[in-house]
Design an enzyme around this catalytic site. Structure first.
Site, PDB file in Angstrom:
ATOM      1  N   ASN A   9       0.873  -1.181   0.000  1.00 25.69           N
ATOM      2  CA  ASN A   9       0.000   0.000   0.000  1.00 25.69           C
ATOM      3  C   ASN A   9       0.909   1.230   0.000  1.00 25.69           C
ATOM      4  O   ASN A   9       1.464   1.589   1.028  1.00 25.69           O
ATOM      5  CB  ASN A   9      -0.899  -0.023   1.247  1.00 25.69           C
ATOM      6  N   LYS A  11       0.089   4.211  -0.351  1.00 25.86           N
ATOM      7  CA  LYS A  11      -0.580   5.410   0.193  1.00 25.86           C
ATOM      8  C   LYS A  11      -0.362   6.584  -0.771  1.00 25.86           C
ATOM      9  O   LYS A  11      -0.316   6.369  -1.986  1.00 25.86           O
ATOM     10  CB  LYS A  11      -0.099   5.681   1.622  1.00 25.86           C
ATOM     11  N   HIS A  94      -9.575   1.200   4.893  1.00 25.19           N
ATOM     12  CA  HIS A  94      -8.292   1.419   5.586  1.00 25.19           C
ATOM     13  C   HIS A  94      -8.524   2.396   6.742  1.00 25.19           C
ATOM     14  O   HIS A  94      -9.337   3.315   6.632  1.00 25.19           O
ATOM     15  CB  HIS A  94      -7.256   1.977   4.600  1.00 25.19           C
ATOM     16  N   GLU A  96      -6.883   4.823   7.743  1.00 27.84           N
ATOM     17  CA  GLU A  96      -6.667   6.231   7.402  1.00 27.84           C
ATOM     18  C   GLU A  96      -7.911   6.811   6.735  1.00 27.84           C
ATOM     19  O   GLU A  96      -8.226   7.992   6.896  1.00 27.84           O
ATOM     20  CB  GLU A  96      -5.423   6.369   6.510  1.00 27.84           C
ATOM     21  N   GLU A 166      -5.242  -4.805  10.716  1.00 27.14           N
ATOM     22  CA  GLU A 166      -4.261  -3.732  10.905  1.00 27.14           C
ATOM     23  C   GLU A 166      -4.608  -2.962  12.180  1.00 27.14           C
ATOM     24  O   GLU A 166      -5.467  -2.062  12.144  1.00 27.14           O
ATOM     25  CB  GLU A 166      -4.290  -2.757   9.722  1.00 27.14           C
ATOM     26  N   GLY A 172       2.440   2.658  10.840  1.00 32.23           N
ATOM     27  CA  GLY A 172       3.382   3.764  10.726  1.00 32.23           C
ATOM     28  C   GLY A 172       4.088   4.118  12.020  1.00 32.23           C
ATOM     29  O   GLY A 172       4.782   5.130  12.101  1.00 32.23           O
ATOM     30  N   SER A 212       3.477  -1.675  10.521  1.00 30.72           N
ATOM     31  CA  SER A 212       4.918  -1.693  10.787  1.00 30.72           C
ATOM     32  C   SER A 212       5.584  -3.012  10.399  1.00 30.72           C
ATOM     33  O   SER A 212       6.495  -3.475  11.100  1.00 30.72           O
ATOM     34  CB  SER A 212       5.212  -1.324  12.250  1.00 30.72           C
ATOM     35  N   GLY A 233       2.898  -0.911   4.335  1.00 26.97           N
ATOM     36  CA  GLY A 233       2.896   0.507   3.976  1.00 26.97           C
ATOM     37  C   GLY A 233       4.299   0.988   3.676  1.00 26.97           C
ATOM     38  O   GLY A 233       4.880   0.690   2.624  1.00 26.97           O
TER      39      GLY A 233
HETATM   40  P1  13P Z   1       3.011   0.717   7.704  1.00 32.20           P
HETATM   41  O1  13P Z   1       3.522  -0.587   7.130  1.00 32.20           O
HETATM   42  O2  13P Z   1       3.720   1.914   7.180  1.00 32.20           O
HETATM   43  O3  13P Z   1       2.910   0.652   9.185  1.00 32.20           O
HETATM   44  O4  13P Z   1       1.496   0.865   7.150  1.00 32.20           O
HETATM   45  C1  13P Z   1       0.639  -0.199   7.253  1.00 32.20           C
HETATM   46  C2  13P Z   1      -0.569   0.091   6.461  1.00 32.20           C
HETATM   47  O5  13P Z   1      -1.329   0.984   6.767  1.00 32.20           O
HETATM   48  C3  13P Z   1      -0.797  -0.716   5.259  1.00 32.20           C
HETATM   49  O6  13P Z   1      -2.088  -0.517   4.760  1.00 32.20           O
END
Ligand code: 13P
Length: 255
Positions: A9, A11, A94, A96, A166, A172, A212, A233
């Site tokens: 992803n 983003k 997601h 976010e 997640e 993150g 992460s 991510g």
């Molecule tokens: P990170 O791997 O940066 O923690 O993000 C995870 C994520 O939101 C994948 O959709």
């Protein structure tokens, strides 16, 4: 047997030049199989990534979509448009989007149905916030999100679904979930699908871990038979790091 699925992803990251660079570098590394590798770039890069995914044997995913097929919805992207760009997967719900763009369980449900109607496979994200976790509500939160996502679906659709667990606090943050905790939630989700549909359906649903994920910790998650891959991510933005994640994840599956 469930085929592992490791998805990137991206983003809101990468330009077209950076996308070309990623695919060039990514193609330099040998990929162990069997695995589905899904790249989910921002919308404007989908067309370019479609070409590059095809030559690299990769799958293409989008990060979001609207549930209507066409109409006066300024700024939105329909499932039909995604299909037209050869997209196969779409991330739905997601955290976010839930937190920053007010995505509700009801919207997630509409999107999941619309994705299947357009022959896209949804990757539905579920997970608790830190506060929910600390108040002992992880399972209740996940149960509600999963119930909304699968409500009204055919068993034949649910079998194809990908669910990404997640935990919001792990995204993150550099602080992944404990692998045992992630496995317990994956078992909980599979049991829920089993109760709502059947054991057979539950056995086919793929459950990813996200939050992460790094080359150093992917094996902890994928060594569980309950966790079928990862939604990655930040660490998916670098071709070498993403390759190292795939290798470490699959290495532990083979052993
Ligand atoms: P990170 O791997 O940066 O923690 O993000 C995870 C994520 O939101 C994948 O959709």
């Amino acid at each position: 047997m469930r085929i592992p699925i490791i998805a990137a992803n991206w983003k809101m990251n990468k330009t077209s030049g950076e996308t070309r660079d990623f695919f060039t570098r990514f193609s330099e590394f040998p990929k162990p199989g069997p695995v589905e590798i899904v790249i989910c770039p921002p919308y404007p890069l989908l067309s370019l990534a479609a070409e590059l995914c095809q030559s690299g044997g990769l799958r293409l995913g989008a990060q979001n979509m609207y549930w209507e097929t066409a109409g006066a919805f300024t700024g939105e992207v329909s499932p039909l448009l995604l299909r037209d760009l050869e997209v196969q997967y779409v991330i739905v719900g997601h955290s976010e989007r839930r937190q920053t763009f007010a995505e509700t369980d009801q919207n997630v449900s509409r999107k999941v149905k619309a994705a299947f109607a357009a022959d896209l496979v949804p990757i539905v994200c579920v997970g608790e916030t830190l506060q929910q976790r600390q108040s002992g509500r992880t399972e209740a939160v996940v149960e509600e999100q999963v119930a909304a996502a699968v409500g009204g679906l055919d068993p034949s659709q649910v079998r194809r679904l990908v669910i990404a667990y997640e935990p919001v606090w792990a995204i993150g943050s550099g602080l992944p979930a404990n692998a045992g905790d992630a496995e317990r939630v994956a078992i909980f989700i599979r049991r829920q699908i089993g109760n709502l549909f059947s054991l057979k359906v539950a056995r086919d649903v793929r459950i990813q871990y996200g939050g992460s994920v790094k080359p150093e910790n992917i094996a902890d998650f994928m060594s569980s038979a309950e966790i079928d891959g990862a939604l990655v991510g930040g660490a998916s933005l670098d071709a070498a790091v993403f390759t190292a994640i795939i290798e470490a994840g699959l290495g532990v599956r083979a052993s």
